[in-house]
Scaffold this motif. Structure first.
Motif, PDB file in Angstrom:
ATOM      1  N   TYR A 159       0.823  -1.212   0.000  1.00  0.00           N
ATOM      2  CA  TYR A 159       0.000   0.000   0.000  1.00  0.00           C
ATOM      3  C   TYR A 159       0.859   1.264   0.000  1.00  0.00           C
ATOM      4  O   TYR A 159       0.545   2.235  -0.686  1.00  0.00           O
ATOM      5  CB  TYR A 159      -0.926  -0.011   1.217  1.00  0.00           C
ATOM      6  N   TYR A 160       1.951   1.263   0.775  1.00  0.00           N
ATOM      7  CA  TYR A 160       2.725   2.496   0.932  1.00  0.00           C
ATOM      8  C   TYR A 160       3.966   2.567   0.057  1.00  0.00           C
ATOM      9  O   TYR A 160       4.606   3.621  -0.029  1.00  0.00           O
ATOM     10  CB  TYR A 160       3.136   2.683   2.391  1.00  0.00           C
ATOM     11  N   MET A 161       4.324   1.480  -0.630  1.00  0.00           N
ATOM     12  CA  MET A 161       5.597   1.433  -1.354  1.00  0.00           C
ATOM     13  C   MET A 161       5.730   2.533  -2.398  1.00  0.00           C
ATOM     14  O   MET A 161       6.769   3.201  -2.506  1.00  0.00           O
ATOM     15  CB  MET A 161       5.760   0.065  -2.010  1.00  0.00           C
ATOM     16  N   ILE A 162       4.686   2.759  -3.186  1.00  0.00           N
ATOM     17  CA  ILE A 162       4.766   3.744  -4.270  1.00  0.00           C
ATOM     18  C   ILE A 162       5.048   5.143  -3.741  1.00  0.00           C
ATOM     19  O   ILE A 162       5.779   5.927  -4.369  1.00  0.00           O
ATOM     20  CB  ILE A 162       3.462   3.732  -5.102  1.00  0.00           C
ATOM     21  N   TYR A 163       4.550   5.475  -2.562  1.00  0.00           N
ATOM     22  CA  TYR A 163       4.742   6.817  -2.015  1.00  0.00           C
ATOM     23  C   TYR A 163       6.182   7.026  -1.557  1.00  0.00           C
ATOM     24  O   TYR A 163       6.750   8.117  -1.724  1.00  0.00           O
ATOM     25  CB  TYR A 163       3.766   7.053  -0.861  1.00  0.00           C
ATOM     26  N   TYR A 164       6.781   5.978  -0.990  1.00  0.00           N
ATOM     27  CA  TYR A 164       8.199   6.059  -0.634  1.00  0.00           C
ATOM     28  C   TYR A 164       9.066   6.177  -1.889  1.00  0.00           C
ATOM     29  O   TYR A 164      10.028   6.958  -1.918  1.00  0.00           O
ATOM     30  CB  TYR A 164       8.616   4.828   0.168  1.00  0.00           C
ATOM     31  N   LEU A 165       8.748   5.400  -2.910  1.00  0.00           N
ATOM     32  CA  LEU A 165       9.555   5.419  -4.139  1.00  0.00           C
ATOM     33  C   LEU A 165       9.489   6.780  -4.825  1.00  0.00           C
ATOM     34  O   LEU A 165      10.505   7.283  -5.318  1.00  0.00           O
ATOM     35  CB  LEU A 165       9.082   4.319  -5.090  1.00  0.00           C
ATOM     36  N   LEU A 166       8.321   7.387  -4.849  1.00  0.00           N
ATOM     37  CA  LEU A 166       8.187   8.709  -5.456  1.00  0.00           C
ATOM     38  C   LEU A 166       8.955   9.765  -4.672  1.00  0.00           C
ATOM     39  O   LEU A 166       9.582  10.660  -5.258  1.00  0.00           O
ATOM     40  CB  LEU A 166       6.710   9.086  -5.556  1.00  0.00           C
ATOM     41  N   THR A 167       8.929   9.652  -3.353  1.00  0.00           N
ATOM     42  CA  THR A 167       9.682  10.598  -2.529  1.00  0.00           C
ATOM     43  C   THR A 167      11.185  10.407  -2.726  1.00  0.00           C
ATOM     44  O   THR A 167      11.939  11.393  -2.802  1.00  0.00           O
ATOM     45  CB  THR A 167       9.318  10.426  -1.046  1.00  0.00           C
ATOM     46  N   CYS A 168      11.624   9.166  -2.821  1.00  0.00           N
ATOM     47  CA  CYS A 168      13.042   8.896  -3.092  1.00  0.00           C
ATOM     48  C   CYS A 168      13.458   9.475  -4.442  1.00  0.00           C
ATOM     49  O   CYS A 168      14.549  10.051  -4.573  1.00  0.00           O
ATOM     50  CB  CYS A 168      13.297   7.386  -3.079  1.00  0.00           C
ATOM     51  N   VAL A 199      17.139   5.388   1.918  1.00  0.00           N
ATOM     52  CA  VAL A 199      15.775   4.868   2.068  1.00  0.00           C
ATOM     53  C   VAL A 199      15.466   3.873   0.960  1.00  0.00           C
ATOM     54  O   VAL A 199      14.891   2.810   1.207  1.00  0.00           O
ATOM     55  CB  VAL A 199      14.752   6.028   2.052  1.00  0.00           C
ATOM     56  N   PHE A 200      15.878   4.207  -0.266  1.00  0.00           N
ATOM     57  CA  PHE A 200      15.627   3.304  -1.393  1.00  0.00           C
ATOM     58  C   PHE A 200      16.362   1.980  -1.208  1.00  0.00           C
ATOM     59  O   PHE A 200      15.800   0.903  -1.442  1.00  0.00           O
ATOM     60  CB  PHE A 200      16.057   3.960  -2.708  1.00  0.00           C
ATOM     61  N   VAL A 201      17.628   2.056  -0.783  1.00  0.00           N
ATOM     62  CA  VAL A 201      18.402   0.831  -0.547  1.00  0.00           C
ATOM     63  C   VAL A 201      17.769   0.005   0.569  1.00  0.00           C
ATOM     64  O   VAL A 201      17.678  -1.228   0.470  1.00  0.00           O
ATOM     65  CB  VAL A 201      19.868   1.183  -0.198  1.00  0.00           C
ATOM     66  N   GLY A 202      17.317   0.680   1.623  1.00  0.00           N
ATOM     67  CA  GLY A 202      16.649  -0.026   2.719  1.00  0.00           C
ATOM     68  C   GLY A 202      15.384  -0.722   2.260  1.00  0.00           C
ATOM     69  O   GLY A 202      15.113  -1.878   2.637  1.00  0.00           O
ATOM     70  N   LEU A 203      14.598  -0.042   1.439  1.00  0.00           N
ATOM     71  CA  LEU A 203      13.381  -0.666   0.896  1.00  0.00           C
ATOM     72  C   LEU A 203      13.732  -1.863   0.021  1.00  0.00           C
ATOM     73  O   LEU A 203      13.058  -2.898   0.054  1.00  0.00           O
ATOM     74  CB  LEU A 203      12.586   0.365   0.086  1.00  0.00           C
ATOM     75  N   TRP A 204      14.786  -1.724  -0.759  1.00  0.00           N
ATOM     76  CA  TRP A 204      15.187  -2.805  -1.659  1.00  0.00           C
ATOM     77  C   TRP A 204      15.656  -4.035  -0.873  1.00  0.00           C
ATOM     78  O   TRP A 204      15.346  -5.164  -1.227  1.00  0.00           O
ATOM     79  CB  TRP A 204      16.289  -2.315  -2.588  1.00  0.00           C
ATOM     80  N   ILE A 205      16.375  -3.789   0.211  1.00  0.00           N
ATOM     81  CA  ILE A 205      16.906  -4.911   0.997  1.00  0.00           C
ATOM     82  C   ILE A 205      15.804  -5.595   1.811  1.00  0.00           C
ATOM     83  O   ILE A 205      15.706  -6.819   1.840  1.00  0.00           O
ATOM     84  CB  ILE A 205      18.042  -4.420   1.927  1.00  0.00           C
ATOM     85  N   PHE A 206      14.977  -4.790   2.485  1.00  0.00           N
ATOM     86  CA  PHE A 206      13.991  -5.357   3.401  1.00  0.00           C
ATOM     87  C   PHE A 206      12.611  -5.577   2.776  1.00  0.00           C
ATOM     88  O   PHE A 206      11.825  -6.378   3.293  1.00  0.00           O
ATOM     89  CB  PHE A 206      13.840  -4.449   4.637  1.00  0.00           C
ATOM     90  N   ARG A 207      12.311  -4.860   1.694  1.00  0.00           N
ATOM     91  CA  ARG A 207      11.008  -5.004   1.031  1.00  0.00           C
ATOM     92  C   ARG A 207      11.195  -5.105  -0.473  1.00  0.00           C
ATOM     93  O   ARG A 207      10.393  -4.589  -1.253  1.00  0.00           O
ATOM     94  CB  ARG A 207      10.102  -3.805   1.363  1.00  0.00           C
ATOM     95  N   GLY A 208      12.254  -5.817  -0.885  1.00  0.00           N
ATOM     96  CA  GLY A 208      12.608  -5.882  -2.297  1.00  0.00           C
ATOM     97  C   GLY A 208      11.508  -6.422  -3.189  1.00  0.00           C
ATOM     98  O   GLY A 208      11.297  -5.951  -4.310  1.00  0.00           O
ATOM     99  N   LYS A 209      10.773  -7.397  -2.693  1.00  0.00           N
ATOM    100  CA  LYS A 209       9.684  -8.005  -3.469  1.00  0.00           C
ATOM    101  C   LYS A 209       8.641  -6.966  -3.859  1.00  0.00           C
ATOM    102  O   LYS A 209       8.196  -6.901  -5.015  1.00  0.00           O
ATOM    103  CB  LYS A 209       9.039  -9.116  -2.643  1.00  0.00           C
ATOM    104  N   VAL A 212      10.041  -4.368  -6.469  1.00  0.00           N
ATOM    105  CA  VAL A 212      10.040  -4.902  -7.840  1.00  0.00           C
ATOM    106  C   VAL A 212       8.624  -4.928  -8.397  1.00  0.00           C
ATOM    107  O   VAL A 212       8.381  -4.544  -9.555  1.00  0.00           O
ATOM    108  CB  VAL A 212      10.660  -6.314  -7.857  1.00  0.00           C
ATOM    109  N   GLU A 213       7.669  -5.354  -7.592  1.00  0.00           N
ATOM    110  CA  GLU A 213       6.280  -5.419  -8.053  1.00  0.00           C
ATOM    111  C   GLU A 213       5.752  -4.041  -8.410  1.00  0.00           C
ATOM    112  O   GLU A 213       5.073  -3.858  -9.429  1.00  0.00           O
ATOM    113  CB  GLU A 213       5.397  -6.041  -6.966  1.00  0.00           C
ATOM    114  N   GLU A 214       6.079  -3.048  -7.580  1.00  0.00           N
ATOM    115  CA  GLU A 214       5.598  -1.689  -7.835  1.00  0.00           C
ATOM    116  C   GLU A 214       6.239  -1.115  -9.085  1.00  0.00           C
ATOM    117  O   GLU A 214       5.572  -0.440  -9.884  1.00  0.00           O
ATOM    118  CB  GLU A 214       5.919  -0.805  -6.630  1.00  0.00           C
ATOM    119  N   MET A 215       7.531  -1.377  -9.287  1.00  0.00           N
ATOM    120  CA  MET A 215       8.221  -0.873 -10.470  1.00  0.00           C
ATOM    121  C   MET A 215       7.706  -1.559 -11.730  1.00  0.00           C
ATOM    122  O   MET A 215       7.587  -0.937 -12.790  1.00  0.00           O
ATOM    123  CB  MET A 215       9.728  -1.076 -10.321  1.00  0.00           C
TER     124      MET A 215
END
Length: 221
Positions: A159-168, A199-209, A212-215
């Motif tokens: 639910y929140y992944m896209i908002y973090y990615l846009l901010t990054c 933040v992006f690296v942290g998301l990739w490591i801990f919430r990588g799945k 990738v799905e959001e991208m």
């Protein structure tokens, strides 16, 4: 309980007309038969409050222009007052319209605040403070705001992944501004880019799945 003789169905939730054929209903609607609470009055109060706020903003602009014309000064300050009120009205309106989705609302406020800073920078004689200070500070402030809302509402990563990615992406864009020479004072921009990258690296490591799905969703790959 209300009844539609044409559709031969009983209507549990009170209606003025049959929800199937829009025909007249037999029987009387009872208050205890309501399945959902009536929010009409609450919505009316909310919209009334917003209309009153809009009227106050317009009144403030008109009064400011009138006072400035009656008592002229070297600087026509009423224009700056009108611009400030207009910016406040836009920010409040977007917050009101997007109130149902707080994360999306936060991203909208980030974009609008960045635009407001650039607008005021040009209005007061461009000095570059909007790009060097204003925008990086806004982007840096969005990360903790998103985190607090995610924790309090216990939202899933999808639910929140896209908002973090846009901010990054917005934070990393500040490094591009510095690289092409749009920004001279680079400390805050580098800090903003560094935090965004972490933040992006942290998301990739801990919430990588979920990253990738959001991208994949956004790039249609």
């Amino acid at each position: 309980m209300q009844y539609c003789s044409k559709c031969r169905v009983f209507i549990e939730n009170p209606h003025e007309r049959c929800p199937l054929c829009q025909g007249k209903l037999e029987g009387e609607a009872k208050e205890e038969e309501k399945l959902f609470p009536d929010l009409t009055e609450q919505k009316n109060r909310l919209f009334l409050g917003f209309r009153m706020f809009t009227f106050c903003c317009i009144a403030l602009i008109v009064l400011g222009l009138a006072v400035n014309v009656m008592f002229p000064m070297k600087i026509f300050w009423a224009v700056f007052l009108a611009a400030a009120v207009a910016c406040m009205w836009i920010l409040t309106t977007v917050a009101f319209v997007k109130r149902r989705n707080l994360l999306k609302n936060t991203l909208w406020q980030m974009v609008l605040l960045c635009g407001v800073f650039v607008f005021w920078d040009f209005l007061t004689g461009y000095r570059g403070w909007s790009l060097e200070y204003g925008i990086p500070v806004v982007i840096l402030a969005v990360f903790p705001v998103l985190t607090v809302m995610v924790k309090l509402m216990k939202l899933p990563a999808a639910y929140y992944m896209i908002y973090y990615l846009l901010t990054c992406a917005a934070g990393l864009l500040q490094l591009l501004f510095w690289a092409v020479g749009l920004i001279e004072m680079h400390r805050l921009c580098v800090l903003c880019g560094a935090v965004s990258a972490l933040v992006f690296v942290g998301l990739w490591i801990f919430r990588g799945k979920y990253v990738v799905e959001e991208m994949r969703k956004k790039t249609h790959m």
